[in-house]
Design a protein around this motif. Structure first.
Motif, PDB file in Angstrom:
ATOM      1  N   LYS A   8       0.828  -1.206   0.000  1.00  0.00           N
ATOM      2  CA  LYS A   8       0.000   0.000   0.000  1.00  0.00           C
ATOM      3  C   LYS A   8       0.866   1.261   0.000  1.00  0.00           C
ATOM      4  O   LYS A   8       0.594   2.208  -0.744  1.00  0.00           O
ATOM      5  N   GLN A   9       1.925   1.267   0.819  1.00  0.00           N
ATOM      6  CA  GLN A   9       2.803   2.437   0.880  1.00  0.00           C
ATOM      7  C   GLN A   9       3.493   2.671  -0.464  1.00  0.00           C
ATOM      8  O   GLN A   9       3.601   3.813  -0.921  1.00  0.00           O
ATOM      9  N   VAL A  10       3.957   1.594  -1.091  1.00  0.00           N
ATOM     10  CA  VAL A  10       4.648   1.723  -2.378  1.00  0.00           C
ATOM     11  C   VAL A  10       3.673   2.163  -3.461  1.00  0.00           C
ATOM     12  O   VAL A  10       3.982   3.045  -4.271  1.00  0.00           O
ATOM     13  N   ALA A  11       2.487   1.584  -3.468  1.00  0.00           N
ATOM     14  CA  ALA A  11       1.478   1.966  -4.458  1.00  0.00           C
ATOM     15  C   ALA A  11       1.161   3.461  -4.347  1.00  0.00           C
ATOM     16  O   ALA A  11       1.064   4.155  -5.366  1.00  0.00           O
ATOM     17  N   GLU A  12       1.031   3.952  -3.138  1.00  0.00           N
ATOM     18  CA  GLU A  12       0.753   5.378  -2.940  1.00  0.00           C
ATOM     19  C   GLU A  12       1.905   6.242  -3.444  1.00  0.00           C
ATOM     20  O   GLU A  12       1.673   7.267  -4.091  1.00  0.00           O
ATOM     21  N   ASN A  23       0.534  -7.441 -10.227  1.00  0.00           N
ATOM     22  CA  ASN A  23       0.704  -7.864 -11.624  1.00  0.00           C
ATOM     23  C   ASN A  23       2.170  -7.817 -12.025  1.00  0.00           C
ATOM     24  O   ASN A  23       2.663  -8.725 -12.698  1.00  0.00           O
ATOM     25  N   HIS A  24       2.872  -6.767 -11.635  1.00  0.00           N
ATOM     26  CA  HIS A  24       4.298  -6.652 -11.954  1.00  0.00           C
ATOM     27  C   HIS A  24       5.082  -7.808 -11.349  1.00  0.00           C
ATOM     28  O   HIS A  24       5.959  -8.364 -12.010  1.00  0.00           O
ATOM     29  N   TYR A  33      11.361  -6.882  -4.637  1.00  0.00           N
ATOM     30  CA  TYR A  33      10.605  -7.045  -3.391  1.00  0.00           C
ATOM     31  C   TYR A  33      11.167  -8.200  -2.565  1.00  0.00           C
ATOM     32  O   TYR A  33      11.952  -9.003  -3.067  1.00  0.00           O
ATOM     33  N   CYS A  34      10.738  -8.264  -1.318  1.00  0.00           N
ATOM     34  CA  CYS A  34      11.117  -9.342  -0.394  1.00  0.00           C
ATOM     35  C   CYS A  34       9.854 -10.047   0.057  1.00  0.00           C
ATOM     36  O   CYS A  34       8.822  -9.412   0.262  1.00  0.00           O
ATOM     37  N   LYS A  35       9.935 -11.359   0.208  1.00  0.00           N
ATOM     38  CA  LYS A  35       8.840 -12.120   0.791  1.00  0.00           C
ATOM     39  C   LYS A  35       9.284 -12.535   2.184  1.00  0.00           C
ATOM     40  O   LYS A  35      10.309 -13.183   2.350  1.00  0.00           O
ATOM     41  N   ILE A  36       8.523 -12.144   3.176  1.00  0.00           N
ATOM     42  CA  ILE A  36       8.794 -12.520   4.564  1.00  0.00           C
ATOM     43  C   ILE A  36       7.564 -13.298   5.014  1.00  0.00           C
ATOM     44  O   ILE A  36       6.531 -12.702   5.329  1.00  0.00           O
TER      45      ILE A  36
END
Length: 61
Positions: A8-12, A23-24, A33-36
């Motif tokens: 949400k923060q990145v999208a904003e 989608n990307h 990105y990181c998956k945690i």
């Protein structure tokens, strides 16, 4: 590593919908990105680098 940001923060910051980021990721492009666990997080430095790499310099006439 910088501060970790949520989808949400990145999208904003980028003016995208969260679904666009998803989608990307599915298409193997966009911001690294990181998956945690099940959570997806983006390094703030990678977001800044993505913005910088997207700059277009106008041609001189």
């Amino acid at each position: 590593m910088g501060k970790l940001l949520t989808e949400k923060q990145v999208a904003e910051r980028l003016g995208f919908h969260v679904q666009t980021l998803r989608n990307h990721r599915f298409e193997g492009r966009g911001v690294p990105y990181c998956k945690i666990g099940r959570a997806v997080r983006y390094d703030e430095n990678d977001v800044i680098a993505f913005i910088e790499a997207s700059k277009v310099q106008p041609a001189e006439r």
